[in-house]
Write a protein that holds these residues in place. Structure first.
Motif, PDB file in Angstrom:
ATOM      1  N   LYS A 152      16.653  -8.906   3.036  1.00  0.00           N
ATOM      2  CA  LYS A 152      15.908  -8.670   4.067  1.00  0.00           C
ATOM      3  C   LYS A 152      14.624  -8.143   3.360  1.00  0.00           C
ATOM      4  N   VAL A 153      13.339  -8.065   4.112  1.00  0.00           N
ATOM      5  CA  VAL A 153      12.199  -7.555   3.814  1.00  0.00           C
ATOM      6  C   VAL A 153      12.274  -5.956   3.705  1.00  0.00           C
ATOM      7  N   VAL A 154      11.852  -5.581   2.631  1.00  0.00           N
ATOM      8  CA  VAL A 154      12.051  -4.104   2.566  1.00  0.00           C
ATOM      9  C   VAL A 154      10.532  -3.364   2.593  1.00  0.00           C
ATOM     10  N   ALA A 155       9.979  -2.536   3.429  1.00  0.00           N
ATOM     11  CA  ALA A 155       8.825  -2.080   3.514  1.00  0.00           C
ATOM     12  C   ALA A 155       8.567  -0.971   2.412  1.00  0.00           C
ATOM     13  N   VAL A 156       7.662  -0.870   1.689  1.00  0.00           N
ATOM     14  CA  VAL A 156       7.429   0.640   0.803  1.00  0.00           C
ATOM     15  C   VAL A 156       6.384   1.227   1.370  1.00  0.00           C
ATOM     16  N   LYS A 157       6.866   2.596   2.028  1.00  0.00           N
ATOM     17  CA  LYS A 157       5.819   3.169   2.721  1.00  0.00           C
ATOM     18  C   LYS A 157       5.333   4.362   1.921  1.00  0.00           C
ATOM     19  N   ALA A 158       4.110   4.907   2.324  1.00  0.00           N
ATOM     20  CA  ALA A 158       3.598   6.125   1.549  1.00  0.00           C
ATOM     21  C   ALA A 158       4.288   7.304   1.880  1.00  0.00           C
ATOM     22  N   PRO A 159       5.005   7.966   0.820  1.00  0.00           N
ATOM     23  CA  PRO A 159       5.411   9.214   0.860  1.00  0.00           C
ATOM     24  C   PRO A 159       4.713  10.491   1.235  1.00  0.00           C
ATOM     25  N   MET A 160       3.310  10.209   1.129  1.00  0.00           N
ATOM     26  CA  MET A 160       2.415  11.262   1.574  1.00  0.00           C
ATOM     27  C   MET A 160       1.049  10.889   1.763  1.00  0.00           C
ATOM     28  N   VAL A 161       0.118  11.414   2.253  1.00  0.00           N
ATOM     29  CA  VAL A 161      -1.142  11.225   2.501  1.00  0.00           C
ATOM     30  C   VAL A 161      -1.749  11.355   1.086  1.00  0.00           C
ATOM     31  N   GLY A 162      -2.789  10.378   0.978  1.00  0.00           N
ATOM     32  CA  GLY A 162      -3.529  10.381  -0.262  1.00  0.00           C
ATOM     33  C   GLY A 162      -4.272   9.218  -0.420  1.00  0.00           C
ATOM     34  N   VAL A 163      -4.980   9.102  -1.558  1.00  0.00           N
ATOM     35  CA  VAL A 163      -5.625   7.758  -2.010  1.00  0.00           C
ATOM     36  C   VAL A 163      -4.841   6.672  -2.674  1.00  0.00           C
ATOM     37  N   TYR A 164      -4.700   5.643  -2.249  1.00  0.00           N
ATOM     38  CA  TYR A 164      -3.847   4.452  -3.032  1.00  0.00           C
ATOM     39  C   TYR A 164      -4.464   4.018  -4.066  1.00  0.00           C
ATOM     40  N   TYR A 165      -3.754   3.678  -5.355  1.00  0.00           N
ATOM     41  CA  TYR A 165      -4.381   3.121  -6.402  1.00  0.00           C
ATOM     42  C   TYR A 165      -3.444   2.002  -7.080  1.00  0.00           C
ATOM     43  N   ALA A 166      -3.776   0.959  -7.002  1.00  0.00           N
ATOM     44  CA  ALA A 166      -2.873  -0.200  -7.450  1.00  0.00           C
ATOM     45  C   ALA A 166      -2.768  -0.307  -8.882  1.00  0.00           C
ATOM     46  N   ALA A 167      -3.562   0.372  -9.598  1.00  0.00           N
ATOM     47  CA  ALA A 167      -3.655   0.231 -11.165  1.00  0.00           C
ATOM     48  C   ALA A 167      -3.587   1.620 -11.382  1.00  0.00           C
ATOM     49  N   PRO A 168      -3.094   1.778 -12.934  1.00  0.00           N
ATOM     50  CA  PRO A 168      -2.903   3.074 -13.818  1.00  0.00           C
ATOM     51  C   PRO A 168      -4.521   3.712 -14.036  1.00  0.00           C
ATOM     52  N   ALA A 169      -5.298   2.891 -14.078  1.00  0.00           N
ATOM     53  CA  ALA A 169      -6.589   3.520 -14.445  1.00  0.00           C
ATOM     54  C   ALA A 169      -7.869   2.437 -13.736  1.00  0.00           C
ATOM     55  N   PRO A 170      -9.128   2.891 -13.745  1.00  0.00           N
ATOM     56  CA  PRO A 170     -10.183   1.984 -13.121  1.00  0.00           C
ATOM     57  C   PRO A 170     -10.355   0.826 -14.238  1.00  0.00           C
ATOM     58  N   GLY A 171     -10.376  -0.546 -13.656  1.00  0.00           N
ATOM     59  CA  GLY A 171     -10.404  -1.761 -14.613  1.00  0.00           C
ATOM     60  C   GLY A 171      -9.210  -2.138 -15.168  1.00  0.00           C
ATOM     61  N   ALA A 172      -7.918  -1.466 -15.153  1.00  0.00           N
ATOM     62  CA  ALA A 172      -6.615  -1.918 -15.579  1.00  0.00           C
ATOM     63  C   ALA A 172      -6.197  -2.902 -14.751  1.00  0.00           C
ATOM     64  N   PRO A 181      -3.479  -4.419 -12.020  1.00  0.00           N
ATOM     65  CA  PRO A 181      -2.528  -3.426 -11.000  1.00  0.00           C
ATOM     66  C   PRO A 181      -1.245  -3.466 -11.627  1.00  0.00           C
ATOM     67  N   PHE A 182      -0.392  -2.648 -11.150  1.00  0.00           N
ATOM     68  CA  PHE A 182       1.100  -2.541 -11.346  1.00  0.00           C
ATOM     69  C   PHE A 182       1.719  -3.770 -11.051  1.00  0.00           C
ATOM     70  N   VAL A 183       1.743  -4.041  -9.662  1.00  0.00           N
ATOM     71  CA  VAL A 183       2.166  -5.254  -9.335  1.00  0.00           C
ATOM     72  C   VAL A 183       1.208  -5.997  -8.365  1.00  0.00           C
ATOM     73  N   LYS A 228      14.428  -1.893  -9.215  1.00  0.00           N
ATOM     74  CA  LYS A 228      14.644  -0.458  -8.787  1.00  0.00           C
ATOM     75  C   LYS A 228      14.053   0.492  -9.819  1.00  0.00           C
ATOM     76  N   GLY A 229      13.447   1.384  -9.421  1.00  0.00           N
ATOM     77  CA  GLY A 229      12.444   2.261 -10.171  1.00  0.00           C
ATOM     78  C   GLY A 229      11.410   1.879 -11.026  1.00  0.00           C
ATOM     79  N   ASP A 230      10.917   0.562 -10.905  1.00  0.00           N
ATOM     80  CA  ASP A 230       9.446   0.312 -11.370  1.00  0.00           C
ATOM     81  C   ASP A 230       8.379   0.855 -10.738  1.00  0.00           C
ATOM     82  N   THR A 231       7.473   1.072 -11.235  1.00  0.00           N
ATOM     83  CA  THR A 231       6.228   1.695 -10.516  1.00  0.00           C
ATOM     84  C   THR A 231       5.526   0.724  -9.922  1.00  0.00           C
ATOM     85  N   LEU A 232       5.126   0.879  -8.761  1.00  0.00           N
ATOM     86  CA  LEU A 232       4.328  -0.124  -7.563  1.00  0.00           C
ATOM     87  C   LEU A 232       3.058   0.301  -7.646  1.00  0.00           C
ATOM     88  N   CYS A 233       2.623   1.444  -7.675  1.00  0.00           N
ATOM     89  CA  CYS A 233       1.158   2.005  -7.342  1.00  0.00           C
ATOM     90  C   CYS A 233       1.200   3.441  -7.518  1.00  0.00           C
TER      91      CYS A 233
END
Length: 80
Positions: A3-23, A25-27, A35-40
Protein backbone atom coordinates in the motif's frame (compact mmCIF):
# COMPACT_ATOMS: atom_id res chain seq x y z
CA UNK A 1 -0.54 -6.17 -1.79
CA UNK A 2 1.70 -3.22 -0.99
CA UNK A 3 0.00 0.00 0.00
CA UNK A 4 0.94 3.64 -0.33
CA UNK A 5 2.54 5.05 2.83
CA UNK A 6 2.21 8.77 3.51
CA UNK A 7 5.31 10.40 5.01
CA UNK A 8 4.00 13.12 7.31
CA UNK A 9 5.72 16.12 8.87
CA UNK A 10 6.70 15.33 12.46
CA UNK A 11 6.72 19.04 13.37
CA UNK A 12 5.99 22.54 12.10
CA UNK A 13 8.89 23.98 10.13
CA UNK A 14 10.41 24.71 6.75
CA UNK A 15 10.70 21.76 4.36
CA UNK A 16 13.96 21.32 2.49
CA UNK A 17 14.35 18.67 -0.22
CA UNK A 18 18.18 18.91 -0.30
CA UNK A 19 20.93 19.03 2.33
CA UNK A 20 22.14 22.46 1.13
CA UNK A 21 21.09 25.18 -1.34
CA UNK A 22 21.99 24.09 -4.87
CA UNK A 23 22.60 20.47 -3.85
CA UNK A 24 20.75 17.53 -5.35
CA UNK A 25 17.56 16.57 -3.47
CA UNK A 26 17.68 13.62 -1.10
CA UNK A 27 14.98 11.86 -3.17
CA UNK A 28 12.74 12.46 -6.17
CA UNK A 29 9.79 10.64 -7.74
CA UNK A 30 11.07 7.20 -8.69
CA UNK A 31 13.77 7.03 -6.00
CA UNK A 32 14.08 3.65 -4.26
CA UNK A 33 14.51 4.08 -0.49
CA UNK A 34 15.29 1.78 2.39
CA UNK A 35 13.98 2.09 5.93
CA UNK A 36 16.09 4.74 7.69
CA UNK A 37 17.12 6.64 4.54
CA UNK A 38 16.88 10.44 4.78
CA UNK A 39 13.99 11.77 2.69
CA UNK A 40 14.18 15.47 3.54
CA UNK A 41 14.88 17.87 6.39
CA UNK A 42 12.62 20.21 8.31
CA UNK A 43 14.12 23.31 9.88
CA UNK A 44 12.49 24.21 13.17
CA UNK A 45 13.94 26.82 15.53
CA UNK A 46 17.25 26.87 13.58
CA UNK A 47 17.67 23.10 13.99
CA UNK A 48 17.72 20.81 10.97
CA UNK A 49 15.65 17.68 11.62
CA UNK A 50 15.98 14.74 9.25
CA UNK A 51 12.83 12.95 8.15
CA UNK A 52 13.61 9.30 7.42
CA UNK A 53 11.78 6.50 5.63
CA UNK A 54 9.82 4.22 7.94
CA UNK A 55 9.55 1.50 5.27
CA UNK A 56 11.37 0.29 2.17
CA UNK A 57 9.75 1.52 -1.02
CA UNK A 58 9.69 3.89 -3.96
CA UNK A 59 8.85 7.59 -3.88
CA UNK A 60 5.67 7.98 -5.95
CA UNK A 61 4.77 11.58 -5.08
CA UNK A 62 6.47 14.58 -3.46
CA UNK A 63 3.73 16.79 -2.03
CA UNK A 64 5.77 19.61 -0.44
CA UNK A 65 7.82 22.26 -2.21
CA UNK A 66 11.38 23.16 -1.25
CA UNK A 67 11.37 26.08 1.21
CA UNK A 68 7.67 25.65 2.03
CA UNK A 69 6.38 26.07 5.59
CA UNK A 70 4.75 22.78 6.58
CA UNK A 71 2.37 22.02 9.42
CA UNK A 72 2.56 19.07 11.80
CA UNK A 73 0.97 16.02 10.18
CA UNK A 74 0.83 17.32 6.61
CA UNK A 75 1.83 14.84 3.91
CA UNK A 76 5.35 15.51 2.60
CA UNK A 77 5.59 12.60 0.18
CA UNK A 78 4.16 9.18 -0.59
CA UNK A 79 6.00 5.87 -0.78
CA UNK A 80 4.79 2.70 -2.45
Amino acid sequence: MTKVVAVKAPMVGVYYAAPAPGADPFVHVGSKVKKGDTLCVIEAMKAMNEVTAEVDGEVVDVCASDGELVEYGCVLMKLY
